[in-house]
Write a protein that holds these residues in place. Structure first.
Motif, mmCIF file in Angstrom:
data_model
loop_
_atom_site.group_PDB
_atom_site.id
_atom_site.type_symbol
_atom_site.label_atom_id
_atom_site.label_comp_id
_atom_site.label_asym_id
_atom_site.label_seq_id
_atom_site.Cartn_x
_atom_site.Cartn_y
_atom_site.Cartn_z
ATOM 1 N N LYS A 196 -23.661 -15.764 -3.792
ATOM 2 C CA LYS A 196 -22.730 -15.049 -2.916
ATOM 3 C C LYS A 196 -23.502 -14.228 -1.891
ATOM 4 N N GLN A 197 -22.792 -13.839 -0.834
ATOM 5 C CA GLN A 197 -23.402 -13.000 0.188
ATOM 6 C C GLN A 197 -23.482 -11.556 -0.285
ATOM 7 N N ARG A 198 -24.424 -10.837 0.291
ATOM 8 C CA ARG A 198 -24.533 -9.412 -0.019
ATOM 9 C C ARG A 198 -23.287 -8.714 0.527
ATOM 10 N N GLU A 199 -22.729 -7.806 -0.277
ATOM 11 C CA GLU A 199 -21.512 -7.129 0.128
ATOM 12 C C GLU A 199 -21.643 -5.628 -0.053
ATOM 13 N N TYR A 253 -25.134 -1.777 -1.751
ATOM 14 C CA TYR A 253 -24.666 -3.147 -1.599
ATOM 15 C C TYR A 253 -24.972 -3.901 -2.881
ATOM 16 N N GLN A 308 -25.376 -8.128 -4.499
ATOM 17 C CA GLN A 308 -25.390 -9.566 -4.238
ATOM 18 C C GLN A 308 -25.401 -10.312 -5.553
ATOM 19 N N TRP A 366 -34.038 -0.762 3.171
ATOM 20 C CA TRP A 366 -33.528 -1.357 1.940
ATOM 21 C C TRP A 366 -34.495 -1.156 0.797
#
Length: 123
Positions: free
Chosen positions: A43-46, A37, A39, A113
């Motif tokens: 912005k949001q984590r994608e 992922y 980030q 994570w």
């Protein structure tokens, strides 16, 4: 306890390449998938890419053809996964996080994570 340690981030010029690594450790008895992922600031984590063990890889549309995620089960020690990133763009600048879907003796199946590694694409 599961630990994930990312490495390989850094500063690269547009069009360049980086290879991220995610070293895993702990009482893992089964790995189901590894994902990356990212980030960016504000912005949001994608999700960038996800590889199921012994299965297929899926990529975000903007990463298809540029990024390649490895199957951790094919690593010699079976404890490190990678993501090769080519033709990097400034829009790829972000903190990249490794995510592991795994089963452990203590927690059963869960998601874990890493702490993240910074990737900066700039001239």
């Amino acid at each position: 306890q599961v630990q994930l340690v990312e490495s390989g981030g850094g500063l690269v010029q547009p069009g360049g390449s980086l290879r991220l690594s995610c070293a895993t450790s702990g009482s893992i008895w089964s790995v189901y998938a590894m994902a990356w992922y990212r980030q960016a600031p504000g912005k949001q984590r994608e999700l960038v890419a996800r590889q199921t063990i012994g299965g297929s890889a899926n990529y975000a549309d903007s990463e298809k053809g540029r990024f390649t995620i490895s199957d951790i089960s094919r690593d010699n020690a079976k404890n490190t996964g990678h993501q090769q990133m080519n033709i990097l763009r400034p829009a790829d600048t972000a903190v990249y996080y490794c995510n592991l879907d795994a089963g452990t003796d203590v927690a059963g199946r869960d998601a874990y994570w890493g702490q993240g590694t910074q990737v900066t694409v700039s001239s």
